[in-house]
Design a protein around this motif. Structure first.
Motif, short mmCIF file in Angstrom:
data_model
loop_
_atom_site.label_atom_id
_atom_site.label_comp_id
_atom_site.label_asym_id
_atom_site.label_seq_id
_atom_site.Cartn_x
_atom_site.Cartn_y
_atom_site.Cartn_z
N LEU A 12 -7.27 4.00 1.32
CA LEU A 12 -6.34 3.45 0.33
C LEU A 12 -6.32 1.94 0.34
N HIS A 13 -6.48 1.32 1.51
CA HIS A 13 -6.31 -0.12 1.61
C HIS A 13 -7.47 -0.90 1.01
N GLY A 19 -7.22 -5.71 0.79
CA GLY A 19 -6.64 -4.48 1.30
C GLY A 19 -5.48 -4.75 2.23
N LEU A 20 -5.42 -3.94 3.28
CA LEU A 20 -4.38 -4.09 4.28
C LEU A 20 -4.91 -4.81 5.50
N ILE A 147 5.34 0.78 2.18
CA ILE A 147 5.02 -0.46 2.88
C ILE A 147 6.07 -1.53 2.64
N LYS A 162 -0.53 3.38 -3.13
CA LYS A 162 -0.73 2.29 -2.18
C LYS A 162 0.48 2.15 -1.25
N GLU A 163 1.67 2.36 -1.78
CA GLU A 163 2.88 2.22 -0.97
C GLU A 163 3.04 3.36 0.03
N GLY A 166 -0.46 4.12 1.89
CA GLY A 166 -0.77 2.92 2.66
C GLY A 166 0.08 2.81 3.91
N GLN A 167 1.37 3.15 3.80
CA GLN A 167 2.23 3.12 4.98
C GLN A 167 1.83 4.21 5.97
N GLU A 169 -1.12 5.21 6.46
CA GLU A 169 -2.31 4.68 7.12
C GLU A 169 -1.94 3.71 8.23
N LEU A 392 0.75 -5.53 0.32
CA LEU A 392 0.14 -5.23 -0.97
C LEU A 392 0.07 -6.49 -1.82
#
Length: 392
Positions: A12-13, A19-20, A147, A162-163, A166-167, A169, A392
Motif C-alpha cells: 500500500l505504501h 510512500g511510508l 494513519i 491508504k489510511e 497503511g496503518q 502495515e 500520507l
C-alpha cells in the motif's frame, strides 16, 4: 482472505511518491486504481439495497458466514451463553497510558484462567510501537484506526485504503504484529465512509469494522454481517447501503448515563464525578445485557479519560473486579468475540474461542530504538527505522 490481506499490506505504501518510507517488499503488486474501487463500490449497490431496520433475518443468512445480530447465536438460551465483555481503547499507545494499561490488566483473569484481553484501535501519530509489541505479546488484539486520524468526510476509496491498510502495515512493520492478526478497524471520530469504506475493507480481507453506533438496547444487538439490512438506524452518515457479504460489524451499543443521555464511549456521557456514581452507571448498563440476551457488553474508551481524573480509574477497576466474580463473564478481544459468534458453544461445553490468545512474539521491553525525523519521533523494536517519517 488472510493471504490477500497479508499481501495487500505489503504494497500500500508505494501508491504515492515516497510512500511510508518503509523498504519495498518483493510481493508488492499495484494498488487498485480509484476507478477499480469505484466500480467495486458500484457493484455492491447492485447486489442489495437496504431498507430500514429489519425485524427478522432471511433464512438464507446462516452462520458462520452470515448473521443478523437479532438473537443469541446458535439459538442458545441466556443461561447457556457466556457474557462476553469487549473493552477497547482508541488512538495512540505510548508512555502516557502504558502505566494505566499495566494496572488494568495485572492479575485479572477470566474464569478459564486466561488474562482478560482488550482490543486496541491504534492510529500512528504519537504511537510507541515498542509498547504496541508489548501489548500484542500479552495477547491483546491490535487493530487499525487509520494513519492520520483525520476527519474522513472527503476520503475516496484510495484514501481509505491508504489510511486503514497503511496503518495495518505500520503495525506489522514497526510493532511486529502478525499480519494475520490484524483483522479489524474503527473509523476516526466514528465517521465511516459508507460503502466506499466497507468495500475497501472487503477488498483487503478485513474481517470486521466497529464504528457504527446502535441505539437498540431492548435487547441489545449481537455482531452482525453486512450481507443484509443493518438491524439498527445509522446515526452518522454516510451509511452502508450496499451488501458486503461476510464483513462483520461489531456495533457500538449506546450506554445510558442515567441522566437522559446516551453515548457510545464513556467520555461522551454525563455523570457525577465520583467513584460510586460512575461504577453504578457501568453496573446498570451491564445488568441490562446480563439479564436479557447477554449481547456483548461494550466498554469503549480513550485512556486519557481515566488519566484526567484518578477516581474514574478506581470506578472502572471496582466494576471490573465485581463482574469478574461471576462465573460466566469473559473479557475478550473482538476477534475472540466473532470466533465465538461464528461457532457458538454453550457454557457447559469446551470454549475454544475463549482460550488464551497465542502469540509468537516477545515483548519489546527496553530493546526498542528511537526513530527521529527532526521533530517527529517514535519508538520501535523493528530492525531499522523507516527512511522517512511514515505519513500520507
Amino acid at each position: 482472505m488472510e493471504l490477500l490481506f497479508f499481501l495487500s499490506i505489503q504494497f500500500l505504501h508505494f501508491t504515492t511518491s515516497g510512500g511510508l518510507g518503509i523498504p519495498k517488499s518483493p510481493f508488492s503488486p499495484e494498488l487498485p486504481s480509484d476507478q477499480v474501487l469505484t466500480n467495486l463500490a458500484n457493484a455492491t449497490h447492485l447486489v442489495y439495497r437496504r431498507s430500514p431496520q429489519p425485524s427478522s433475518c432471511p433464512s438464507s443468512c446462516q452462520l458462520p458466514s452470515c448473521f443478523c445480530g437479532l438473537s443469541i447465536p446458535g439459538g442458545l438460551l441466556p443461561a447457556q451463553t457466556p457474557q462476553l465483555v469487549l473493552i477497547t481503547f482508541d488512538d495512540a499507545v505510548n508512555v502516557v497510558n502504558t502505566d494505566f494499561y499495566q494496572r488494568l490488566f495485572a492479575g485479572r483473569t477470566n474464569p478459564n484462567g486466561c488474562g482478560i484481553a482488550a482490543t486496541f484501535y491504534i492510529s500512528h501519530e504519537w504511537t510507541d510501537y515498542g509498547h504496541v509489541q508489548d501489548l500484542y505479546s500479552q495477547g491483546h488484539e491490535i487493530a487499525s484506526h487509520t494513519i492520520t486520524h483525520s476527519h474522513p468526510t472527503t476520503f475516496n476509496q484510495d484514501r481509505w485504503a491508504k489510511e486503514v491498510v497503511g496503518q495495518a502495515e505500520l503495525l506489522v512493520k514497526l510493532g511486529n504484529v502478525n499480519p494475520k492478526d490484524i483483522q479489524g478497524m474503527r473509523a476516526p471520530f466514528l465517521q465511516t465512509g459508507g460503502d466506499l469504506m466497507f468495500s475497501v475493507l472487503s477488498l483487503f480481507g478485513f474481517l470486521y469494522d466497529s464504528s457504527l453506533t446502535s441505539s437498540k438496547t431492548s435487547p441489545s444487538l449481537w455482531p452482525y454481517t453486512l450481507d443484509h439490512d443493518p438491524p439498527h438506524s445509522c446515526s452518522i452518515p454516510p451509511c452502508p447501503t450496499g451488501s458486503h457479504p461476510g464483513l462483520w460489524e461489531i456495533p457500538m451499543t449506546l450506554m445510558d448515563d442515567g441522566k437522559g443521555g446516551h453515548c457510545p464511549m464513556l467520555d461522551g456521557c454525563q455523570y457525577d464525578e465520583d467513584v460510586e456514581s460512575i461504577q453504578s452507571m457501568l453496573t446498570s448498563n451491564f445488568l441490562r445485557h446480563y439479564t436479557s440476551n447477554k449481547a456483548p457488553f461494550p466498554m469503549f474508551y480513550h485512556a486519557a479519560w481515566f488519566k484526567l481524573r484518578p477516581h474514574r480509574e478506581e470506578a472502572l477497576f471496582k466494576f471490573i473486579d465485581t463482574i469478574l466474580e461471576l462465573p460466566d463473564v469473559y473479557f475478550v478481544t473482538s476477534q475472540q468475540l466473532l470466533q465465538w459468534v461464528r461457532s457458538p458453544s454453550p457454557l457447559s461445553s469446551p470454549q475454544p474461542a475463549l482460550a488464551c490468545p497465542a502469540r509468537n512474539v516477545q515483548p519489546c521491553g527496553d530493546k526498542k530504538r528511537k526513530c527521529d525525523y527532526g521533530g517527529r519521533t517514535f519508538y520501535t523494536c523493528a530492525e531499522a527505522c523507516p527512511v522517512e517519517y511514515p505519513w500520507l
